[in-house]
Design an enzyme around this catalytic site. Structure first.
Site, PDB file in Angstrom:
ATOM      1  N   ASP A 286       0.820  -1.212   0.000  1.00 49.41           N
ATOM      2  CA  ASP A 286       0.000   0.000   0.000  1.00 49.41           C
ATOM      3  C   ASP A 286       0.862   1.274   0.000  1.00 49.41           C
ATOM      4  O   ASP A 286       2.103   1.194  -0.021  1.00 49.41           O
ATOM      5  CB  ASP A 286      -0.920  -0.068   1.236  1.00 49.41           C
TER       6      ASP A 286
ATOM      7  N   ASP B 244     -10.136   3.395  -3.847  1.00 49.27           N
ATOM      8  CA  ASP B 244     -10.821   2.207  -3.320  1.00 49.27           C
ATOM      9  C   ASP B 244     -12.230   2.034  -3.878  1.00 49.27           C
ATOM     10  O   ASP B 244     -13.003   2.987  -3.942  1.00 49.27           O
ATOM     11  CB  ASP B 244     -10.932   2.294  -1.797  1.00 49.27           C
TER      12      ASP B 244
HETATM   13  C1  GAL Z   1      -6.146   1.204   1.149  1.00 47.77           C
HETATM   14  C2  GAL Z   1      -6.221   0.181   0.036  1.00 47.77           C
HETATM   15  C3  GAL Z   1      -7.316  -0.807   0.406  1.00 47.77           C
HETATM   16  C4  GAL Z   1      -6.980  -1.464   1.728  1.00 47.77           C
HETATM   17  C5  GAL Z   1      -6.762  -0.406   2.800  1.00 47.77           C
HETATM   18  C6  GAL Z   1      -6.265  -1.014   4.099  1.00 47.77           C
HETATM   19  O1  GAL Z   1      -5.153   2.125   0.859  1.00 47.77           O
HETATM   20  O2  GAL Z   1      -6.492   0.812  -1.185  1.00 47.77           O
HETATM   21  O3  GAL Z   1      -7.466  -1.764  -0.622  1.00 47.77           O
HETATM   22  O4  GAL Z   1      -5.831  -2.258   1.583  1.00 47.77           O
HETATM   23  O5  GAL Z   1      -5.835   0.562   2.376  1.00 47.77           O
HETATM   24  O6  GAL Z   1      -6.085  -0.049   5.099  1.00 47.77           O
END
Ligand code: GAL
Length: 373
Positions: free
Chosen positions: A126, A183
């Site tokens: 991430d 997301d």
């Molecule tokens: C976001 C990511 C999500 C999930 C989340 C977890 O940045 O795009 O898919 O992994 O973090 O905190």
């Protein structure tokens, strides 16, 4: 070699967020095997954010939360492997994960070794809390290097949400798939926005590094961590069809311990999965209808000379989908017609010359496998 085809699996985030545990993973692994999902191609079981303790141990290693994972990660990984599945985990390139847990910044090499030691086969990486003073591409290149030298084959799933023009450099970081959008949420508008934002970008997705349009929301029906509204079964069919046609990885995000029959039918539609998993990995190109720009036609060239053809009605009312074969290069003078097989009805839909027209309900789609005859 990893990611010759778009990776397929399940990820904990969409439904469970921080509420993850060994128990959930064990039961999900059982279900992936027993439901037929593994046989359909879904092989990676991935634990997303919120699995660790907030502090590293005295040797600087990440530690799984003992309340969520009382037997440690190797035990979870062994169980997942015992079902014939592959095991995935999550970390982040910044100073903390998005959920506020320790990240791999300046610990890339030790963390890659830790993951390899636990038998991890897949790492989602991430981008939260990225430090200002280091370019993002360097952070992904570092982790790519660390994973390649970890002593284990680990699929590298980059997740920087399409920022820093990552289409241009992410492939060279060693990433096998990369998130190209923000997301997903469990509602129609989110699905539509993501799909439309990745149209005409098919040149960026190919074997060994696929454009990841985010985890599937199929089957969430408004329940879980990203369940902001929910969708109808028809909308989930359209969502799944788009992800298949556009060569996105297929990572399930619903609670597979409670799938209804519609959800099983969608996720295990073998004819659609076959479009997604075609060995040449040529993502679809778009044709827009001049008389209705909200109906998009996607054409996916398959390795056997056939085509996936999808009609997608993004509008909020019924509409007509109409394809002139000339627009995909098939001239009448060639003498060829197209024989269409409906991949949702699983039946032949006839042989057509010059063009094909259909009616589509709002948010609905039709997907065919077309052969020249
Ligand atoms: C976001 C990511 C999500 C999930 C989340 C977890 O940045 O795009 O898919 O992994 O973090 O905190």
């Amino acid at each position: 070699m990893l990611a010759q085809r778009p990776p397929m699996g399940w990820n904990s985030w969409n439904t469970f967020g921080w509420q993850i545990s060994e128990d959930l993973i064990v039961h999900t692994a059982d279900q992936m095997k027993e439901s037929g999902l593994l046989d359909a191609g879904y092989e990676y079981l991935v634990i997303d954010d919120c699995w660790a303790l907030k502090q590293r141990n005295e040797s600087g290693r990440l530690v799984p939360d003992p309340i969520k994972f009382p037997n440690g990660m190797k035990a979870v990984s062994d169980y997942v492997h015992s079902k014939g599945l592959k095991f995935g985990m999550y970390s982040c390139a910044g100073t903390m994960t998005c959920g506020g847990y320790p990240s791999s910044l300046e610990h890339e090499f030790i963390d890659a070794k830790t993951f390899a030691g636990w038998g991890v086969d897949f790492l989602k990486y991430d981008y939260c809390y990225k430090p200002q003073n280091i370019p993002g591409h360097i952070l992904y290149k570092r982790m790519g290097m660390a994973l390649k030298n970890s002593g284990r084959d680990i699929l590298f799933s980059a997740c920087n949400w399409g920022s820093d023009e990552c289409d241009k450099w992410i492939r060279s970081s060693g990433a096998h798939m990369y998130r190209s959008t923000g997301d997903i949420q469990d509602n129609w508008q989110s699905i539509k926005n993501i799909a439309l934002s990745r149209m005409d970008k098919e040149c960026y997705s190919a074997p060994y590094c696929y454009d990841d349009m985010d985890m599937l929301v199929v089957g969430m029906y408004g329940k879980g961590n990203v369940a902001l509204g929910g969708c109808s079964t028809e909308e989930y069919k359209t969502h799944f069809s788009l992800w298949c046609m556009m060569d996105s990885p297929l990572m399930i995000g619903c609670d597979i311990r409670n799938m209804n029959e519609d959800v099983r039918t969608i996720l295990m539609n073998k004819e659609l999965i076959a479009l997604n998993q075609d060995p040449e990995g040529r993502a679809s190109y778009r044709l827009t209808q001049w008389n209705n720009p909200e109906v998009t036609i996607l054409i996916k060239p398959m390795s056997d000379g056939s085509f996936g053809i999808g009609f997608f009605n993004f509008s909020d009312s019924d509409a007509e989908g109409s394809l002139q074969f000339w627009d995909m290069g098939l001239e009448t003078s060639s003498g060829y017609s197209l024989s269409l097989r409906d991949l949702w009805e699983h039946e032949e839909a006839g042989v057509y010359k010059e063009n094909y027209t259909c009616r589509l309900k709002a948010h609905a789609c039709k997907v065919f496998r077309a052969k020249l005859v």
